[in-house]
Design a protein around this motif. Structure first.
Motif, PDB file in Angstrom:
ATOM      1  N   LEU A   1      31.049  12.091  31.475  1.00 10.55           N
ATOM      2  CA  LEU A   1      31.118  13.506  32.083  1.00 10.55           C
ATOM      3  C   LEU A   1      31.725  14.363  31.049  1.00 10.55           C
ATOM      4  N   LEU A   2      32.020  13.958  29.943  1.00 10.18           N
ATOM      5  CA  LEU A   2      32.697  14.578  29.447  1.00 10.18           C
ATOM      6  C   LEU A   2      31.753  15.799  27.928  1.00 10.18           C
ATOM      7  N   GLU A   3      31.483  14.700  28.252  1.00 13.98           N
ATOM      8  CA  GLU A   3      29.960  14.731  27.384  1.00 13.98           C
ATOM      9  C   GLU A   3      29.064  16.232  28.210  1.00 13.98           C
ATOM     10  N   ALA A   4      28.839  15.674  29.318  1.00 17.53           N
ATOM     11  CA  ALA A   4      28.362  17.156  29.971  1.00 17.53           C
ATOM     12  C   ALA A   4      29.156  18.221  30.147  1.00 17.53           C
ATOM     13  N   VAL A   5      30.544  17.767  30.576  1.00 19.09           N
ATOM     14  CA  VAL A   5      31.155  19.470  30.135  1.00 19.09           C
ATOM     15  C   VAL A   5      30.223  20.386  29.020  1.00 19.09           C
ATOM     16  N   THR A   6      30.776  19.580  27.912  1.00 19.01           N
ATOM     17  CA  THR A   6      30.521  20.012  26.978  1.00 19.01           C
ATOM     18  C   THR A   6      29.536  20.941  25.747  1.00 19.01           C
ATOM     19  N   ALA A   7      28.544  19.868  26.686  1.00 16.21           N
ATOM     20  CA  ALA A   7      26.847  20.277  27.346  1.00 16.21           C
ATOM     21  C   ALA A   7      26.418  21.101  28.109  1.00 16.21           C
ATOM     22  N   GLN A   8      27.626  21.345  28.809  1.00 13.43           N
ATOM     23  CA  GLN A   8      26.623  22.963  29.742  1.00 13.43           C
ATOM     24  C   GLN A   8      25.903  22.469  30.663  1.00 13.43           C
ATOM     25  N   GLN A   9      26.122  20.777  30.816  1.00 11.83           N
ATOM     26  CA  GLN A   9      25.358  20.486  31.943  1.00 11.83           C
ATOM     27  C   GLN A   9      26.422  20.794  33.087  1.00 11.83           C
ATOM     28  N   ILE A  10      27.397  20.639  33.519  1.00 11.89           N
ATOM     29  CA  ILE A  10      28.309  20.823  34.421  1.00 11.89           C
ATOM     30  C   ILE A  10      29.361  21.743  34.202  1.00 11.89           C
ATOM     31  N   LEU A  11      29.634  22.617  35.442  1.00 12.59           N
ATOM     32  CA  LEU A  11      31.284  23.210  34.977  1.00 12.59           C
ATOM     33  C   LEU A  11      32.573  22.787  35.251  1.00 12.59           C
ATOM     34  N   LEU A  12      32.118  22.184  36.147  1.00 13.30           N
ATOM     35  CA  LEU A  12      34.186  21.105  36.094  1.00 13.30           C
ATOM     36  C   LEU A  12      33.268  19.363  36.622  1.00 13.30           C
ATOM     37  N   GLY A  13      34.314  18.822  35.871  1.00 11.93           N
ATOM     38  CA  GLY A  13      34.039  17.931  35.909  1.00 11.93           C
ATOM     39  C   GLY A  13      36.436  17.443  36.857  1.00 11.93           C
ATOM     40  N   TYR A  14      36.175  16.624  37.789  1.00 14.11           N
ATOM     41  CA  TYR A  14      36.269  16.359  39.102  1.00 14.11           C
ATOM     42  C   TYR A  14      37.552  15.406  38.856  1.00 14.11           C
ATOM     43  N   ASN A  15      38.552  14.659  39.406  1.00 16.25           N
ATOM     44  CA  ASN A  15      38.973  13.599  37.831  1.00 16.25           C
ATOM     45  C   ASN A  15      38.935  12.667  37.393  1.00 16.25           C
ATOM     46  N   VAL A  16      38.798  13.392  35.817  1.00 19.55           N
ATOM     47  CA  VAL A  16      38.627  12.707  35.108  1.00 19.55           C
ATOM     48  C   VAL A  16      40.232  12.105  34.315  1.00 19.55           C
TER      49      VAL A  16
ATOM     50  N   GLY B   1      42.706  11.799  31.693  1.00 16.59           N
ATOM     51  CA  GLY B   1      43.702  13.430  31.217  1.00 16.59           C
ATOM     52  C   GLY B   1      43.189  13.320  29.797  1.00 16.59           C
ATOM     53  N   SER B   2      44.366  11.415  28.781  1.00 19.52           N
ATOM     54  CA  SER B   2      44.330  11.347  28.134  1.00 19.52           C
ATOM     55  C   SER B   2      42.950  11.545  27.007  1.00 19.52           C
ATOM     56  N   TYR B   3      42.183  10.664  28.126  1.00 13.90           N
ATOM     57  CA  TYR B   3      40.139  11.639  26.954  1.00 13.90           C
ATOM     58  C   TYR B   3      40.405  12.409  27.318  1.00 13.90           C
ATOM     59  N   ALA B   4      40.467  13.696  28.056  1.00 18.53           N
ATOM     60  CA  ALA B   4      40.321  14.810  27.833  1.00 18.53           C
ATOM     61  C   ALA B   4      41.340  15.608  27.134  1.00 18.53           C
ATOM     62  N   LEU B   5      41.593  14.996  26.630  1.00 15.19           N
ATOM     63  CA  LEU B   5      43.279  16.013  25.522  1.00 15.19           C
ATOM     64  C   LEU B   5      42.613  14.947  24.454  1.00 15.19           C
ATOM     65  N   GLU B   6      42.010  14.160  24.092  1.00 13.29           N
ATOM     66  CA  GLU B   6      41.201  13.942  23.361  1.00 13.29           C
ATOM     67  C   GLU B   6      40.215  15.081  22.594  1.00 13.29           C
ATOM     68  N   ARG B   7      39.463  14.851  23.452  1.00 12.33           N
ATOM     69  CA  ARG B   7      37.922  15.980  23.268  1.00 12.33           C
ATOM     70  C   ARG B   7      38.434  16.970  23.164  1.00 12.33           C
ATOM     71  N   GLN B   8      39.421  18.052  23.919  1.00 13.60           N
ATOM     72  CA  GLN B   8      39.901  18.978  23.802  1.00 13.60           C
ATOM     73  C   GLN B   8      40.563  19.037  22.284  1.00 13.60           C
ATOM     74  N   GLN B   9      40.552  18.668  21.690  1.00 14.64           N
ATOM     75  CA  GLN B   9      40.632  18.789  20.169  1.00 14.64           C
ATOM     76  C   GLN B   9      40.193  19.389  19.305  1.00 14.64           C
ATOM     77  N   GLU B  10      38.946  18.877  19.665  1.00  8.77           N
ATOM     78  CA  GLU B  10      37.576  18.531  19.301  1.00  8.77           C
ATOM     79  C   GLU B  10      36.839  19.581  19.395  1.00  8.77           C
ATOM     80  N   ASP B  11      36.999  20.264  20.741  1.00 16.42           N
ATOM     81  CA  ASP B  11      36.499  20.915  21.908  1.00 16.42           C
ATOM     82  C   ASP B  11      37.032  22.001  22.410  1.00 16.42           C
TER      83      ASP B  11
END
Length: 373
Positions: A225-240, A242-252
């Protein structure tokens, strides 16, 4: 399944090893006795679905204090973990000493069915009551469930800050792009979060209908799901998670993250000591470490929000006013009632509508898949 054995060379003398544990911090003489017993056992096997990046600093620090205790950390997704442990136990085969998973309902079922043993951890006084069940199941983290979005297409100022705001924007056609979410019919954690949404908010079905109009993409893992957001395949991810989202945010930095203001679900990775543990003292020692101040701080450094009351919140801790913890306890067993499960999934599918043809399988095939929940 990723299998990783982490070994440390023994150092001279058990006394020196015990001195480093600072036994008074963790329970004094009892802890020192357990450390000696764990050293005689030589190690433990852990089944978990926590990623290597999150757990390796914790295991390394544990080894620094207990160099004679080897940790065989075997990572797999939550469904595989449950099925493997259950099959091994039923067949009378050797299995995990410690079981640790984010599939909260499956963990509670194993505990309820007699697969866990009682453990009186010295950390208990510092744990919120909702994180402990029967002195057998222990929530080790307190991780918020969040929204994520693509900042390149959705500026921060326009991003919805609550479930109600998300519904309103979707119904008004103000979000131009697909929403991604867990496949409630196929994902254990997806079903867990959806069932908790239904309890928390009366308009959950209305929001699901609004999401359905975006031709949503469905997923079985946070990673894809996070890959899809960063690849611009989806606009928004619901019910993610948070720990993995924060880790990805540090990269992107293009990944935006929202703790919903009306309510933020908080999930916990539940650990228990197997009733048939071959090395119970080593397992208890490791669980003690996970729940200790030091262990919790190390988890917090990897965005796995600490659960102890006396440890400062990790990065991205959900605000207390909106936090809605998922209680570690028997209420989660309702999720495993098959009639209830089928009814909730049917409601979800009907609300999502027949037009969500871009399902998780096609999306998954276009991405590098991961093994995270």
């Amino acid at each position: 399944m990723l299998r990783r054995q982490l070994l440390m060379t023994p150092v001279a003398g058990l006394v020196a090893g015990c001195a480093r544990t600072d036994g008074a911090r963790f329970g004094g003489l009892e802890h020192a006795w357990r450390a000696r017993a764990a050293a005689r056992e030589g190690g433990l096997t852990v089944y978990a679905n926590t990623g290597d990046a999150e757990i390796e600093p914790v295991v390394s620090a544990f080894h620094a204090e207990h160099p004679k205790v080897r940790v065989d950390f075997q990572r797999q997704n939550s469904a595989e973990l449950y099925q493997r442990y259950l099959a091994e136990r039923r067949a009378g085969k050797p299995s995990a000493d410690l079981v640790w998973s984010s599939a909260m309902d499956l963990q509670i079922k194993l505990i309820n069915d007699g697969y866990a043993q009682t453990f009186d951890t010295p950390a208990r006084a510092m744990l919120p009551p909702w994180t402990i069940w029967k002195s057998q199941g222990f929530g080790v983290t307190a991780e918020p469930i969040v929204f994520v979005y693509d900042r390149r297409r959705l500026p921060d100022a326009r991003a919805p800050r609550s479930h109600a705001a998300l519904r309103q924007m979707l119904e008004a056609g103000q979000l131009k792009g697909s929403v991604g979410l867990f496949d409630t019919g196929r994902s254990g954690v997806g079903f867990l979060y959806y069932s908790q949404d239904r309890q928390a908010w009366a308009d959950t079905l209305a929001l699901t209908r609004a999401i359905g109009k975006t031709r949503p993409h469905l997923y079985e893992s946070t990673f894809t799901l996070l890959e899809a957001v960063t690849a611009q395949q989806i606009l928004l991810g619901y019910n993610v998670i948070g720990s993995y989202a924060l880790e990805r945010q540090q990269e992107d930095p293009n990944l935006g993250l929202i703790f919903p203001e009306d309510y933020t679900l908080v999930m916990s990775r539940i650990a228990f000591i197997s009733a048939a543990a071959r090395r119970p003292n080593a397992a208890k020692l490791f669980l003690d470490f996970l729940l200790s101040v030091k262990g919790q701080r190390l988890l917090a450094e990897r965005n796995l929000t600490p659960v102890r009351n006396d440890v400062a919140g990790g990065v991205g801790k959900a605000p207390g006013a909106s936090a809605r913890p998922i209680e570690v306890g028997p209420s989660l067993l309702a999720n495993l009632d098959q009639m209830r499960r089928r009814r909730l999934v049917a409601d979800w599918r009907e609300a999502l509508g027949p037009d969500h043809v871009d399902d998780y399988r096609r999306v998954r095939d276009s991405l590098v898949t991961g093994n995270r929940p």
